[in-house]
Design a protein around this motif. Structure first.
Motif, PDB file in Angstrom:
ATOM      1  N   PRO A 199       0.729  -1.027   0.263  1.00 36.48           N
ATOM      2  CA  PRO A 199      -0.118   0.126  -0.064  1.00 36.48           C
ATOM      3  C   PRO A 199       0.991   1.347  -0.089  1.00 36.48           C
ATOM      4  O   PRO A 199       2.029   1.241   0.480  1.00 36.48           O
ATOM      5  CB  PRO A 199      -1.032  -0.299   1.056  1.00 36.48           C
ATOM      6  CG  PRO A 199       0.019  -0.864   2.133  1.00 36.48           C
ATOM      7  CD  PRO A 199       0.841  -1.898   1.219  1.00 36.48           C
ATOM      8  N   VAL A 245      -6.977  -0.324   1.421  1.00 29.49           N
ATOM      9  CA  VAL A 245      -6.324  -1.613   1.200  1.00 29.49           C
ATOM     10  C   VAL A 245      -7.424  -3.040   1.165  1.00 29.49           C
ATOM     11  O   VAL A 245      -7.385  -3.687   0.293  1.00 29.49           O
ATOM     12  CB  VAL A 245      -5.323  -1.912   2.152  1.00 29.49           C
ATOM     13  CG1 VAL A 245      -4.724  -3.424   2.266  1.00 29.49           C
ATOM     14  CG2 VAL A 245      -4.151  -1.105   2.029  1.00 29.49           C
ATOM     15  N   ARG A 269      -8.096  -5.201  -2.035  1.00 30.85           N
ATOM     16  CA  ARG A 269      -7.757  -6.753  -1.776  1.00 30.85           C
ATOM     17  C   ARG A 269      -9.367  -7.251  -2.389  1.00 30.85           C
ATOM     18  O   ARG A 269      -9.361  -8.209  -3.350  1.00 30.85           O
ATOM     19  CB  ARG A 269      -7.784  -7.046  -0.229  1.00 30.85           C
ATOM     20  CG  ARG A 269      -6.501  -7.048   0.280  1.00 30.85           C
ATOM     21  CD  ARG A 269      -6.524  -7.731   1.372  1.00 30.85           C
ATOM     22  NE  ARG A 269      -5.032  -7.309   2.329  1.00 30.85           N
ATOM     23  CZ  ARG A 269      -5.158  -6.544   3.368  1.00 30.85           C
ATOM     24  NH1 ARG A 269      -6.344  -6.130   3.529  1.00 30.85           N
ATOM     25  NH2 ARG A 269      -3.887  -6.347   3.797  1.00 30.85           N
ATOM     26  N   THR A 289       0.393  -8.594   2.091  1.00 29.10           N
ATOM     27  CA  THR A 289       0.727  -7.455   1.873  1.00 29.10           C
ATOM     28  C   THR A 289       2.273  -7.169   2.488  1.00 29.10           C
ATOM     29  O   THR A 289       2.353  -7.740   3.550  1.00 29.10           O
ATOM     30  CB  THR A 289      -0.302  -6.426   3.089  1.00 29.10           C
ATOM     31  OG1 THR A 289      -1.508  -6.669   2.518  1.00 29.10           O
ATOM     32  CG2 THR A 289       0.123  -5.140   3.114  1.00 29.10           C
TER      33      THR A 289
END
Length: 151
Positions: free
Chosen positions: A44, A52, A56, A75
């Motif tokens: 991110p 985020v 996703r 992540t």
């Protein structure tokens, strides 16, 4: 059939929907295992990015639509995202949308207005309409504009 990489790369940023996560440099890797399971790695724009979870979800939906129902999303925060990861197309799209893209240089002396190109600009607020932008104004044309924050 659309490749997993193409499907993931086509996902747009929920806060800046005119640019993809690949163009912003958020998409770091897409791997397809022999069993068809896809692992996507994202970084991110900053650790607390509120977009985020939407990113996703959008990646999962894009991959499912392309025939990849088994998706794991990782992540990765290190190395941290940097504006250097924004592609040339991403920078152009940001500028075309009136968002001042950061320059891919080591030293930025001034921020150019994305509307008139003047370097005579000022930051009005470190906080813009999204968490990854700040609010600026051009002194030449008097127009306000967002700017992607430097890391």
């Amino acid at each position: 059939m659309v490749t997993a990489l193409s499907a993931a790369a086509g996902v747009t940023d929920p806060e800046l929907p005119f640019v993809t996560i690949a163009e912003l440099g958020i998409l770091r890797a897409v791997q397809v295992a022999d069993d068809g399971r896809v692992t996507v790695t994202i970084t991110p724009t900053y650790t607390g990015c509120p977009a985020v979870s939407a990113i996703r979800d959008d990646i999962r939906a894009a991959l499912a639509g392309a025939g990849y129902p088994e998706v794991a999303i990782e992540t990765r925060l290190s190395p941290p995202w940097t504006t250097e990861w924004i592609s040339a197309d991403g920078r152009r799209k940001l500028a075309d949308a009136g968002v001042a893209p950061p320059r891919p240089a080591l030293l930025t002396i001034s921020v150019r207005c994305p509307r008139c190109g003047s370097p005579d600009t000022e930051e009005l607020s470190r906080f813009g309409s999204t968490a990854c932008t700040s609010l600026w104004r051009c002194r030449a044309c008097a127009e306000p504009f967002p700017r992607v924050k430097e890391r």
